[in-house]
Design a protein around this motif. Structure first.
Motif, short mmCIF file in Angstrom:
data_model
loop_
_atom_site.label_atom_id
_atom_site.label_comp_id
_atom_site.label_asym_id
_atom_site.label_seq_id
_atom_site.Cartn_x
_atom_site.Cartn_y
_atom_site.Cartn_z
N ILE B 57 0.82 -1.22 0.00
CA ILE B 57 0.00 0.00 0.00
C ILE B 57 0.86 1.27 0.00
N THR B 58 2.06 1.19 0.62
CA THR B 58 2.94 2.36 0.64
C THR B 58 3.36 2.73 -0.77
N GLU B 59 3.73 1.71 -1.55
CA GLU B 59 4.20 1.98 -2.91
C GLU B 59 3.05 2.51 -3.78
N ILE B 60 1.90 1.89 -3.61
CA ILE B 60 0.77 2.28 -4.47
C ILE B 60 0.20 3.64 -4.05
N ALA B 61 -0.06 3.82 -2.78
CA ALA B 61 -0.73 5.05 -2.33
C ALA B 61 0.26 6.20 -2.10
N ALA B 62 1.26 5.97 -1.23
CA ALA B 62 2.16 7.07 -0.85
C ALA B 62 3.12 7.42 -1.98
N SER B 63 3.86 6.43 -2.50
CA SER B 63 4.84 6.74 -3.55
C SER B 63 4.15 7.23 -4.81
N GLY B 64 2.97 6.66 -5.09
CA GLY B 64 2.21 7.11 -6.25
C GLY B 64 1.86 8.59 -6.12
N MET B 65 1.41 8.97 -4.93
CA MET B 65 1.06 10.38 -4.69
C MET B 65 2.31 11.27 -4.76
N PHE B 66 3.43 10.80 -4.19
CA PHE B 66 4.67 11.59 -4.19
C PHE B 66 5.15 11.83 -5.63
N THR B 67 5.00 10.81 -6.48
CA THR B 67 5.47 10.94 -7.87
C THR B 67 4.70 12.03 -8.59
N VAL B 68 3.38 12.03 -8.42
CA VAL B 68 2.57 13.09 -9.03
C VAL B 68 2.96 14.44 -8.42
N ALA B 69 3.17 14.47 -7.09
CA ALA B 69 3.50 15.72 -6.39
C ALA B 69 4.81 16.31 -6.95
N GLY B 70 5.77 15.44 -7.28
CA GLY B 70 7.04 15.90 -7.82
C GLY B 70 6.83 16.70 -9.10
N LEU B 71 6.01 16.14 -10.00
CA LEU B 71 5.74 16.83 -11.27
C LEU B 71 4.98 18.14 -11.03
N VAL B 72 4.05 18.11 -10.05
CA VAL B 72 3.28 19.32 -9.75
C VAL B 72 4.21 20.41 -9.16
N LEU B 73 5.13 20.01 -8.28
CA LEU B 73 6.07 20.99 -7.70
C LEU B 73 6.89 21.65 -8.81
N LEU B 182 13.47 25.28 -18.67
CA LEU B 182 14.66 24.52 -18.25
C LEU B 182 14.28 23.32 -17.39
N LEU B 183 13.36 23.53 -16.45
CA LEU B 183 12.95 22.41 -15.59
C LEU B 183 12.29 21.30 -16.40
N PHE B 184 11.42 21.71 -17.32
CA PHE B 184 10.71 20.72 -18.13
C PHE B 184 11.69 19.98 -19.04
N PHE B 185 12.67 20.72 -19.57
CA PHE B 185 13.68 20.08 -20.42
C PHE B 185 14.47 19.05 -19.61
N LEU B 186 14.86 19.41 -18.40
CA LEU B 186 15.60 18.46 -17.57
C LEU B 186 14.74 17.25 -17.19
N TRP B 187 13.43 17.47 -17.13
CA TRP B 187 12.51 16.38 -16.78
C TRP B 187 12.37 15.39 -17.96
N ILE B 188 12.28 15.94 -19.19
CA ILE B 188 12.01 15.06 -20.35
C ILE B 188 13.27 14.67 -21.11
N ILE B 189 14.41 15.12 -20.65
CA ILE B 189 15.65 14.93 -21.42
C ILE B 189 15.93 13.47 -21.75
N LYS B 190 15.40 12.57 -20.92
CA LYS B 190 15.71 11.16 -21.14
C LYS B 190 14.56 10.40 -21.79
N TRP B 191 13.53 11.12 -22.23
CA TRP B 191 12.39 10.41 -22.83
C TRP B 191 12.82 9.62 -24.06
#
Lengths: 245, 245
Positions: B57-73, B182-191
């Motif tokens: 549940i930690t991976e699905i609920a907490a880490s899942g929420m944190f991952t979305v939060a990272g992109l939102v930040l 710049l932030l978005f470029f660093l985020w997608i640079i490895k796509w």
């Protein structure tokens, strides 16, 4: 540096993108003296003021403030300076009290002296009843007073005022000039302006700048006889382009 | 002095409705995501039991929420960092700071700390939701802490980049667009991994952030975020100093 001077600048040179804005300017001011820096727009007054206040570093030359070099001991030197730029450096969303507390802390005023320094600055600038007011709601004249209050809140030896009466109504101009004259009794004041009567009313000494250079320097008493300040100013800054009647 | 500037920066964020609104909207969105993912876990709990190394549940609920939060930040960063130095420059209040006895390092670190305080509130609210999983049963505390650390590291990197962009201009809008780019470029640079190869993988914000979100605390990820933050904070100080000179 001679001890009688609170600020002494020697051979200041500053250029922006190859254009020489200040060309070997030297000046010194004693405690209790108001020096007027006169010149037309673009003469190099604001650039000189910026260097004296430590906002810009000269390409060449030195500035000593209360015995400290602005280049070698910038923090000690700037602690003795109060500066009001052409546009008051205010935060509209703060109240006058909040703003002055912030400015006092930036200038390293101790907690013990904070309240008394702020009260004194407010009293001198006629802001006793404006402490709780938002700066954005103040008139332009009062915002200018707040700008001057931040420049004196830490009781500096030298106060640098860049065109402090621009945009004010006649009553506000008279009040601000009276305040500057009072400040000149206890501090060294450098006043930049292009308003000639202001210099005659407020200053003890005048320097005229043209194209980045000091072209004239004299005590105000020199204009009681002979050539008027206006005649000297027009002759030196405009040459033969303007005829004086 | 860092504290004085940080407190002023932090308070200034809350002088407009933007910060309050952002906190309220983000809290609603993150709570929605969190509870949706708990529901998802409860729905598939029986099937997950039959799998080897099934996510908890930690991976699905907490880490899942944190991952979305990272992109939102990352997306909201320009809204808050763009005004920091650009607005001070535009309004003229930067001269107040530059003429005060404060080092440029203190100015930049004060601004950084004030902004980081705002991000900490968002992260704290996220952490409280994640730790609330303990109320319903066992949760992987290590994974939650690693996730929080990832968000903190991503935040300081975003703020540092935003501050640098804000130091380059007097237009907050220009600073905001440059920061996002710049932030978005660093985020997608490895796509597209073929472009740039190993270098793109190392430079990718998303790569290092996702690694921390999986609960794997690797020094390479921590060092990446710290190096990037130090680099941009140093560039901000250097740029302000270069401008003064």
């Amino acid at each position: 540096m001679g001890e009688e001077y609170t600020i002494q600048a020697k051979d200041l040179v500053r250029s922006y993108g190859g254009r020489l804005a200040v060309d070997h300017v030297s000046l010194q001011v004693r405690r209790g003296e108001v020096l007027g820096l006169l010149g037309v727009n673009g003469a190099g007054k604001s650039s000189t003021m910026n260097m004296l206040a430590g906002v810009r570093i000269p390409n060449q030359g030195t500035v000593f403030v209360s015995g400290y070099s602005l280049t070698d001991d910038p923090l000690q030197a700037r602690a003795s300076l109060g500066y009001l730029p052409e546009k008051p450096p205010i935060y509209p969303e703060l109240t006058v009290d909040e703003y002055l507390i912030y400015c006092a802390r930036l200038r390293r005023v101790s907690s013990a002296k904070l309240a008394s320094n702020i009260e004194q600055a407010k009293t001198r600038c006629g802001l006793e009843n404006s402490g709780k007011r938002l700066i954005r709601n103040l008139s332009k004249g009062y915002q200018q007073r707040v700008g001057i209050a931040q420049a004196i809140v830490h009781q500096p030896n030298i106060i640098i005022l860049d065109e402090p009466t621009v945009g004010l109504d006649p009553v506000q101009i008279v009040q601000i000039r009276k305040l500057i004259r009072e400040l000149g009794n206890d501090h060294s004041v450098i006043l930049s302006t292009h308003i000639l009567p202001e210099v005659l009313t407020v200053c003890d000494r005048v320097m005229i700048m043209r194209a980045g250079r000091v072209v004239y320097e004299a005590p105000i008493s020199a204009f009681r006889e002979g050539e008027s300040l206006e005649q000297v100013f027009i002759r030196l800054t405009c040459g033969d382009e303007v005829e004086i009647t | 002095m860092i504290r004085t500037i940080a407190v002023r920066e932090f308070k200034s964020l809350f002088s407009s409705p933007l910060a309050w609104l952002t906190l309220a909207v983000l809290q609603f969105l993150f709570a929605w995501i969190f509870f949706s993912r708990i529901e998802l876990f409860l729905q598939y709990q029986a099937r997950l039991r039959s799998l080897d190394a099934a996510p908890g549940i930690t991976e699905i609920a907490a880490s899942g929420m944190f991952t979305v939060a990272g992109l939102v930040l990352l997306i909201i960063t320009p809204l808050f960092t763009s005004r920091s130095l650009a607005e001070e420059r535009r309004s003229g209040s930067l001269k107040l700071i530059l003429s005060s006895p404060v080092s440029l390092t203190s100015v930049v670190m004060g601004k950084f700390t004030g902004l980081f305080g705002f991000y900490l509130i968002i992260i704290l609210l996220l952490a409280l939701m994640a730790f609330s999983l303990r109320l319903g049963g066992p949760a992987d505390i290590g994974q939650i802490i690693t996730g929080i650390l990832g968000l903190i590291l991503l935040s300081i990197t975003c703020i540092s980049i935003g501050l640098f962009m804000s130091s380059l201009t007097a237009q907050p809008t220009v600073a905001a667009i440059s920061t996002f780019a710049l932030l978005f470029f660093l985020w997608i640079i490895k796509w597209d991994v073929k472009t740039g190869g190993a270098l793109a993988t190392y430079l990718s914000l998303q790569e290092h952030f996702t690694s921390l979100m999986s609960g794997y605390l690797a020094s390479v990820d921590v060092i990446y975020f710290l190096l990037l933050s130090i680099l941009f904070l140093s560039l901000t100080i250097w740029w302000l100093d270069w401008e003064r000179n």
